[in-house]
Scaffold this active site. Structure first.
Site, mmCIF file in Angstrom:
data_model
loop_
_atom_site.group_PDB
_atom_site.id
_atom_site.type_symbol
_atom_site.label_atom_id
_atom_site.label_comp_id
_atom_site.label_asym_id
_atom_site.label_seq_id
_atom_site.Cartn_x
_atom_site.Cartn_y
_atom_site.Cartn_z
ATOM 1 N N GLU A 1 95.956 11.255 59.725
ATOM 2 C CA GLU A 1 95.016 10.453 60.152
ATOM 3 C C GLU A 1 94.255 10.622 61.624
ATOM 4 O OE1 GLU A 1 96.985 6.565 60.546
ATOM 5 O OE2 GLU A 1 98.585 7.127 59.001
ATOM 6 N N GLU B 1 105.916 5.384 60.717
ATOM 7 C CA GLU B 1 106.184 4.481 61.791
ATOM 8 C C GLU B 1 107.653 3.957 62.116
ATOM 9 O OE1 GLU B 1 103.084 2.235 63.230
ATOM 10 O OE2 GLU B 1 101.547 3.785 62.777
#
Length: 400
Positions: A309, A192
């Site tokens: 994910e 991220e």
């Protein structure tokens, strides 16, 4: 689970654009910024309309092969994050057995908060257990993550300075990667690292602590350190917010592509882009054109793509289990049909295997207080339509 641990975990999916509340306010309301964005800028169909569209889809699966077997036949790796901590996992033999039978890959958490409680202290208790379990059961292991702006122990902000930032960062990456050298298939080296929120940098690189002290080169430093510590491991940049057709996602896709191009032009040893793929069950139909183009652009850089994910949030879906499971399954199948059509996609990992253990159960609670059902297996480890949807996607995918 401690209150601090939960608070930090609740802030995992952070994605917002100008005009949306701050992270603190959103966390207080138990809403992730990504979900706020979704409900503000995307017009959803009514539940009745979505269900009507899905009535003809039966989610029929042929044969009794596991998900990992179906994936492997197409040159794809399927895996799941256990979600349970090492103590719960060790006590749940039924769940362990199901994970081994269905999965070829398993991520292991290597978060700073749990693995480096003090500047000069590492704690490998949990990851040692999972890596040993994975090795014994011939699972490919994924390390997640080495560098992330979230889930940091308090000492980091209090200790890191411009003078010592590089040493602390490289020591952390080197120590963890060397410990598991030869045992980890792939690492999420940076997680991220892009932020398109209000006040963002022009290049979209997140104004994290590492960015503050080391500049954008911190990403290259982390990748090169990991590559030196274990030359055989596949190194991944992991992020979220690229799947849907709306303005915020357009900006995120562009910023990620620019970052990947920068890394490639610098000769950074990056193997793949990891796409988190936390989906929403009430986004139907899935509009694939921009996502398809994004995948094509990533592949054109010579990078592989890993779905890292995957799960489906069912917070706003009907309480009726049959209806809800059908909508969740449709979200899986529609998304994976697009993702797996791109041959650069080499793995799919769901963020959990069974509803018995899912991070989504801990926040964004349903108004009707019903338990969430975001994963391929229910709490009793019985396959749901979501399992069928994933199986069908693998069966229909082209071979790699």
């Amino acid at each position: 689970m401690s209150k601090l641990y939960l608070q930090r975990l609740l802030s995992r999916r952070q994605f917002f654009i100008g005009g949306i509340s701050t992270a603190t306010a959103i966390a207080t309301l138990f809403l992730t910024k990504l979900q706020v964005l979704s409900y503000l800028i995307y017009p959803f169909k009514s539940e009745a309309g979505k269900l009507a569209d899905l009535q003809s889809r039966k989610f029929v699966v042929v044969g009794k092969k596991s998900l990992q077997q179906r994936a492997r036949s197409k040159g794809i790796i399927y895996g799941a994050f256990p979600e349970a901590d090492d103590r719960k996992f060790a006590k749940d033999s039924e769940f362990r057995s199901k994970l081994v039978s269905e999965c070829k890959m398993m991520p292991v958490g290597t978060y700073w908060y749990t693995h480096r409680p003090k500047p000069d202290t590492f704690d490998f208790t949990s990851s040692d257990y999972f890596v040993k379990f994975g090795t014994e059961n011939k699972l490919l292991m994924r390390g997640h993550p080495l560098v992330w702006h979230e889930f940091l122990p308090d000492w980091v902000a209090a200790t890191v300075t411009k003078d010592n930032a590089k040493q602390i960062l490289t020591n952390h990456v080197e120590t963890i990667v060397k410990r598991y050298a030869g045992k980890i298939h792939s690492w999420d080296v940076v997680n991220e690292g892009i932020d398109i929120s209000k006040g963002r940098r022009a290049d979209g690189i997140r104004n994290s602590l590492w960015m503050k002290f080391l500049g954008a080169d911190y990403l290259d430093i982390a990748f090169r350190t990991a590559a030196k510590a274990d030359p055989r491991a596949k190194l991944v940049y992991n992020d979220f917010g690229v799947e849907y057709d709306s303005a915020g996602y357009d900006e995120k896709r562009e910023a990620i592509l620019n970052l990947l191009q920068r890394l490639k032009s610098n000769g950074t040893p990056i193997y793949a882009l990891g796409i988190q793929s936390h989906l929403f069950g009430d986004r139907h139909p899935f509009k694939p054109r921009k996502f398809q183009e994004f995948l094509k652009n990533v592949a054109s850089l010579g990078l592989k793509i890993m779905i890292t994910e995957l799960d489906v949030e069912d917070r706003h879906l009907p309480k009726d289990i049959a209806q809800r499971d059908r909508l969740v399954a449709a979200a899986y199948e529609d998304y994976l049909a697009v993702a797996l059509a791109q041959k650069a996609v080499v793995s799919v990992t769901t963020w959990g295997l069974s509803d018995r253990y899912t991070w989504l159960a801990g926040h964004n609670f349903r108004a009707d207080k019903a338990e969430k059902r975001p994963l391929p297996f229910d709490r009793n480890l019985k396959p749901k339509l979501a399992w069928n949807a994933i199986a069908r996607a693998f069966d229909r995918a082209p071979k790699r």
